[in-house]
Design a protein around this motif. Structure first.
Motif, PDB file in Angstrom:
ATOM      1  N   THR A  20       0.845  -1.202   0.000  1.00 19.61           N
ATOM      2  CA  THR A  20       0.000   0.000   0.000  1.00 19.61           C
ATOM      3  C   THR A  20       0.881   1.252   0.000  1.00 19.61           C
ATOM      4  O   THR A  20       1.849   1.344   0.753  1.00 19.61           O
ATOM      5  CB  THR A  20      -0.911   0.017   1.237  1.00 19.61           C
ATOM      6  OG1 THR A  20      -1.716  -1.155   1.229  1.00 19.61           O
ATOM      7  CG2 THR A  20      -1.804   1.255   1.230  1.00 19.61           C
TER       8      THR A  20
ATOM      9  N   SER B 118      -5.145   0.402  -1.498  1.00 19.46           N
ATOM     10  CA  SER B 118      -5.304  -0.713  -0.552  1.00 19.46           C
ATOM     11  C   SER B 118      -5.095  -2.023  -1.298  1.00 19.46           C
ATOM     12  O   SER B 118      -5.179  -2.073  -2.531  1.00 19.46           O
ATOM     13  CB  SER B 118      -6.684  -0.668   0.096  1.00 19.46           C
ATOM     14  OG  SER B 118      -7.691  -0.860  -0.884  1.00 19.46           O
TER      15      SER B 118
ATOM     16  N   LYS C  20      -6.280  -6.204  -1.112  1.00 20.71           N
ATOM     17  CA  LYS C  20      -7.118  -7.240  -0.516  1.00 20.71           C
ATOM     18  C   LYS C  20      -6.858  -8.534  -1.266  1.00 20.71           C
ATOM     19  O   LYS C  20      -7.218  -8.646  -2.449  1.00 20.71           O
ATOM     20  CB  LYS C  20      -8.595  -6.838  -0.585  1.00 20.71           C
ATOM     21  CG  LYS C  20      -9.497  -7.799   0.174  1.00 20.71           C
ATOM     22  CD  LYS C  20     -10.937  -7.284   0.174  1.00 20.71           C
ATOM     23  CE  LYS C  20     -11.845  -8.210   0.965  1.00 20.71           C
ATOM     24  NZ  LYS C  20     -13.269  -7.749   0.943  1.00 20.71           N
TER      25      LYS C  20
ATOM     26  N   LEU D 214      -6.425  -1.914  -5.046  1.00 20.45           N
ATOM     27  CA  LEU D 214      -7.204  -0.744  -5.455  1.00 20.45           C
ATOM     28  C   LEU D 214      -6.205   0.357  -5.804  1.00 20.45           C
ATOM     29  O   LEU D 214      -5.467   0.829  -4.935  1.00 20.45           O
ATOM     30  CB  LEU D 214      -8.137  -0.283  -4.337  1.00 20.45           C
ATOM     31  CG  LEU D 214      -8.993   0.956  -4.650  1.00 20.45           C
ATOM     32  CD1 LEU D 214      -9.936   0.664  -5.816  1.00 20.45           C
ATOM     33  CD2 LEU D 214      -9.790   1.394  -3.418  1.00 20.45           C
TER      34      LEU D 214
ATOM     35  N   GLU E  49      -5.227   4.099  -7.690  1.00 18.17           N
ATOM     36  CA  GLU E  49      -5.751   5.407  -8.100  1.00 18.17           C
ATOM     37  C   GLU E  49      -4.931   5.931  -9.270  1.00 18.17           C
ATOM     38  O   GLU E  49      -3.753   6.230  -9.132  1.00 18.17           O
ATOM     39  CB  GLU E  49      -5.669   6.387  -6.938  1.00 18.17           C
ATOM     40  CG  GLU E  49      -6.345   7.728  -7.237  1.00 18.17           C
ATOM     41  CD  GLU E  49      -6.293   8.642  -6.029  1.00 18.17           C
ATOM     42  OE1 GLU E  49      -5.161   8.983  -5.597  1.00 18.17           O
ATOM     43  OE2 GLU E  49      -7.354   8.995  -5.501  1.00 18.17           O
TER      44      GLU E  49
ATOM     45  N   ARG F  71     -10.288   5.564  -9.728  1.00 19.04           N
ATOM     46  CA  ARG F  71      -9.816   4.411  -8.965  1.00 19.04           C
ATOM     47  C   ARG F  71     -10.283   3.129  -9.653  1.00 19.04           C
ATOM     48  O   ARG F  71     -11.418   3.059 -10.135  1.00 19.04           O
ATOM     49  CB  ARG F  71     -10.351   4.462  -7.539  1.00 19.04           C
ATOM     50  CG  ARG F  71      -9.772   5.627  -6.737  1.00 19.04           C
ATOM     51  CD  ARG F  71     -10.183   5.548  -5.281  1.00 19.04           C
ATOM     52  NE  ARG F  71      -9.548   6.595  -4.497  1.00 19.04           N
ATOM     53  CZ  ARG F  71      -9.649   6.686  -3.167  1.00 19.04           C
ATOM     54  NH1 ARG F  71     -10.354   5.777  -2.490  1.00 19.04           N
ATOM     55  NH2 ARG F  71      -9.049   7.660  -2.526  1.00 19.04           N
ATOM     56  N   SER F  72      -9.400   2.111  -9.645  1.00 13.03           N
ATOM     57  CA  SER F  72      -9.732   0.867 -10.330  1.00 13.03           C
ATOM     58  C   SER F  72      -9.127  -0.314  -9.561  1.00 13.03           C
ATOM     59  O   SER F  72      -8.038  -0.221  -8.999  1.00 13.03           O
ATOM     60  CB  SER F  72      -9.193   0.903 -11.763  1.00 13.03           C
ATOM     61  OG  SER F  72      -9.485  -0.293 -12.437  1.00 13.03           O
ATOM     62  N   SER F  73      -9.868  -1.464  -9.548  1.00 15.05           N
ATOM     63  CA  SER F  73      -9.364  -2.689  -8.919  1.00 15.05           C
ATOM     64  C   SER F  73      -8.599  -3.497  -9.953  1.00 15.05           C
ATOM     65  O   SER F  73      -9.141  -3.798 -11.031  1.00 15.05           O
ATOM     66  CB  SER F  73     -10.526  -3.509  -8.352  1.00 15.05           C
ATOM     67  OG  SER F  73     -11.165  -2.794  -7.308  1.00 15.05           O
TER      68      SER F  73
END
Length: 786
Positions: free
Chosen positions: A639, A656, A658, A663, A665, A670-672
């Motif tokens: 992160t 972040s 997970k 995630l 920016e 913002r995109s996963s």
């Protein structure tokens, strides 16, 4: 028909005329400004407006339209019309220069007749004989003097004149040197001219030693200026030649004047055309000043204006504060508007804006409204405004107003626009309000259109109940206790007299006493109107906020979808490239294996050769495993790390993580993204340009963080623009930008032309075009980089 006689002064149109006069290039245009008049002829008004709009287009494009030598030659033509007369050289010089301007104007308009049809209609009938212009050009030089070769006789005269003048100069120089040698000339004196003749300065005591004639003497009398006797005859010959020169010049001028006389009717129209162009140019310059546009036109009474501005108020406040625009409509079924509101709240400005803008349009001037506005044609405009007290006619202000009302009731019809300021004011409110209501009823009965301002409650109630008139209110900020200068149609306005009294510092006891005198019913109505106005303003504010947020949301969704599509396309391209590389690698592997087998067979598996082949295969294995090793050698992504999509130049920041999804920016989006599709920016292969820049000591990351993709050069001088533009484009190409924007504004189009010329000469530019009209149009240039 316009009423009253001082209509233009009351509305401020006389100031518009003065400004137009200042923009004219010559007296021909000024005469057209003086002659400009109100017209109810739709075709004439429309044609004038379109001419104005076309010339505004010329100025905005910054084309080189002829803008000099707009001379008025009417007086010369009057002289030329007399048989046997002739015009002097300077007169012909002005005629020649202005004829050349007329021909240049016609040539320009003919070449651009598709985009300038109304101006071309003016130019089309212009017919100036080429032989006339050629004849004048052949006789005059650039200084406006008759040429030596204008005739054979003149050429001979001027040749002899030059010879004689040269001979006189030689003789005078020779005698002067002799006088100097003899000591007759004062120290430091030189050969001079007196009365057009060469004169030698001689000391007074030596004057009898030189044969000649005294032409002049010094103030002290110690020096005399003498013309030598040897030069006298030559000077007389020169004088005779000068007379002969003048006679021949007059003969040539008389001949040219006679030729001019044959074409006076055609020339008269040509100079009217020149005046029309000067007038159109002045109107276009004024239109640019007040940001005027060509509205939609109707050949009958109609008024639907969007964002109208009072032109003179706009000019006086320019650079200080913005003028609040006026949006107003008078539909056919309700052609009258009654405007109420606080004092100094903008009621009279609203009225004057309607009158001045309508009058300007019917005088053929572009008007300061949105181009989606619609302007109709009225046959009459009547105005009642201001203090009209007349001492000569023994009339009070109110009596003058009543006289105007009587005239209006007798002369209005469905083609009339009536403008009434403070209707009913100036007398007892009970009687004034009743008379005003009766006048309004009479005007509506005549079918008149118009705008009236008032403070009277009975008129507001009348407007609520009568089917052909509406109420309008000038809005007031009840918190700041100040006018907003905004017109709201559909409800009456409050005078806010008590609120304004409180703001000005009137004692509270006095205000309470005033409320008692006014009565609860009237103050309650004022309070109710104030509450309704506040609630409506709050609702409108909330609605604007919701609309703005919805717009921002739609833009974000559109941007996300666009970026998602772009990422999908790039992912597809990367996979295709990887498949191709894998296929090539497989082919190479197969070739190496086959080659190895053949080599072993040929050498019958000798130990030395087998070892050599194995080493070759081991090298191939290392080559195949290299990408995997590189991937394995990457540091773990955490992160806050700066990362890139593998194979892409776009950088982002990890917000972040997970499991195996991060995630990220990217700018404002913002995109996963799966971790295996990411690589830390410091481990990603660098773009060659970026690598080279870093090698030279350029802080690319700092440039990236400070770079803005839009360059604003409004207000810059032309000489500053190229350096700013070059630096901006260099940074954009260094950072791998695909598209940038340059904000230069519209104005007269000068900055836009400079920018686009520079872009054409820049190798890294693939293309450029205007921004979408909703996002700035031709005030912004969008640049696509290679």
């Amino acid at each position: 028909m316009i009423f009253p006689e001082e209509f233009e002064r009351k509305l401020g149109f006389d100031q518009v005329r003065e400004r137009l006069q200042q923009y004219c290039l010559g007296p021909l245009g000024m005469q057209q400004v003086d002659a400009m008049a109100f017209s109810s002829d739709f075709s004439e008004v429309k044609s004038r407006l379109e001419q104005n709009a076309e010339f505004k287009q010329i100025l905005e494009k910054a084309d080189e339209f002829p803008a000099s030598h707009y001379y008025d030659t009417a007086a010369y033509f009057k002289t030329a019309a007399i048989d046997g007369s002739f015009l002097e050289e300077e007169s012909f010089h002005e005629i020649l220069l202005s004829l050349q301007t007329i021909l240049a104007c016609k040539k320009y308009l003919t070449a651009n007749q598709q985009t300038l049809p109304q101006l071309f209609k003016l130019a089309e009938p212009v017919s100036i004989p080429v032989s006339l212009v050629s004849s004048i050009e052949s006789k005059f030089d650039d200084r406006g003097q008759v040429r030596d070769n204008a005739s054979a006789e003149l050429a001979q005269i001027r040749k002899r004149l030059r010879e004689e003048q040269s001979r006189v100069k030689r003789l005078a120089d020779q005698i002067f040197r002799k006088a100097v040698e003899q000591g007759w000339v004062p120290e430091g004196a030189i050969l001079t001219i007196r009365n057009g003749r060469p004169a030698i300065p001689i000391q007074a005591e030596h004057k009898r030693k030189l044969q000649g004639f005294i032409l002049d003497e010094s103030a002290t009398g110690q020096t005399v200026f003498m013309e030598p006797a040897e030069v006298l005859d030559a000077n007389n010959e020169i004088r005779d030649l000068l007379h002969a020169d003048r006679r021949e010049v007059i003969r040539i001028l008389r001949e040219l004047t006679s030729l001019l006389r044959q074409h006076l009717p055609a020339l008269a129209y040509a100079y009217r055309f020149l005046g029309e162009l000067d007038f159109a140019r002045a109107k276009a310059k004024f239109a640019l000043d007040i940001r005027a546009e060509l509205p939609q036109m109707k050949p009958y009474p109609y008024l639907n204006w969007i964002q109208a501005r009072h032109p003179l108020l706009f000019l006086s406040l320019r650079g200080k504060r913005d003028v609040v625009p006026l949006t107003i409509d008078l539909p056919e079924e309700q052609p009258f508007l009654l405007v109420s509101g606080p004092n100094a709240g903008g009621k009279s400005v609203c009225l004057k804006t309607v009158g001045l803008v309508q009058y300007m349009a019917q005088c053929g001037l572009l008007v300061p409204v949105h181009d989606k506005s619609t302007v109709g044609i009225f046959r009459k405009i009547f105005l009642d405004i201001g203090d009209q007290q007349s001492l000569e006619n023994d009339l009070s202000t109110y009596s003058s107003h009543l006289q105007n009302m009587a005239f209006f009731l007798q002369n209005t019809n469905a083609q009339t626009l009536v403008l009434l300021d403070e209707l009913g004011a100036g007398t007892d409110p009970n009687f004034g309000g009743g008379i005003a209501e009766a006048v309004l009823d009479g005007l509506l009965g005549n079918g008149a259109w118009g705008v009236a301002t008032t403070h009277y409650y009975n008129l507001k109630l009348f407007a609520e109940t009568h089917p052909h008139i509406r109420n309008g209110a000038m809005l007031f900020d009840t918190k700041q206790l100040g006018p907003l200068f905004q017109l709201e149609i559909g409800k009456p306005g409050s005078s806010f007299a008590l609120e304004i009294a409180r703001k000005t510092g009137l004692p509270a006891k006095t205000i309470l006493k005033a409320e008692e005198i006014i009565g609860k019913e009237l103050t309650g109505l004022e309070t109710l109107m104030k509450t309704v106005a506040d609630e409506k303003a709050a609702i409108e504010k909330r609605q604007r906020e919701i609309t703005q947020r919805e717009k921002q949301l739609n833009e974000a969704v559109e941007k996300y979808e666009s970026l998602s599509d772009e990422l999908h396309e790039k992912k597809k391209a990367i996979l295709e490239k990887a498949k191709l590389e894998a296929a090539n690698l497989l082919k190479e592997t197969n070739r190496e294996i086959e080659k190895t087998i053949r080599h072993i067979k040929e050498n019958k598996a000798e130990k030395k050769e087998t070892k050599k082949v194995r080493e070759g295969l081991q090298g191939l294995v290392e080559k195949v495993k290299l990408p995997a090793k590189q991937a394995q050698s990457q540091d773990k992504i955490e992160t806050g790390d700066s990362v890139r999509l593998i194979g892409q130049e776009v950088s982002g920041k990890v917000i972040s993580i997970k499991e195996d999804v991060a995630l990220v920016e990217f700018g404002s989006l913002r995109s996963s993204v799966k971790l295996k599709q990411l690589i830390r920016s410091d481990q990603a292969p660098q773009h060659p340009t970026v690598a080279k820049a870093r090698a030279l000591g350029v802080d690319v990351m700092k440039k990236q963080s400070q770079f803005v993709s839009t360059l604003d050069i409004r207000g810059r001088r032309v000489e500053e623009t190229n350096a700013l533009l070059d630096q901006f484009l260099d940074d954009a190409m260094l950072l791998g930008q695909a598209e940038v924007k340059i904000l230069h504004g519209k104005g007269e189009g000068v900055l836009r032309k400079v920018v686009r010329d520079r872009l054409k000469a820049t190798k890294g530019v693939a293309s450029f075009a205007d921004e979408h009209v909703d996002r700035g149009g031709d005030g912004i240039t969008v640049v696509v980089l290679k």
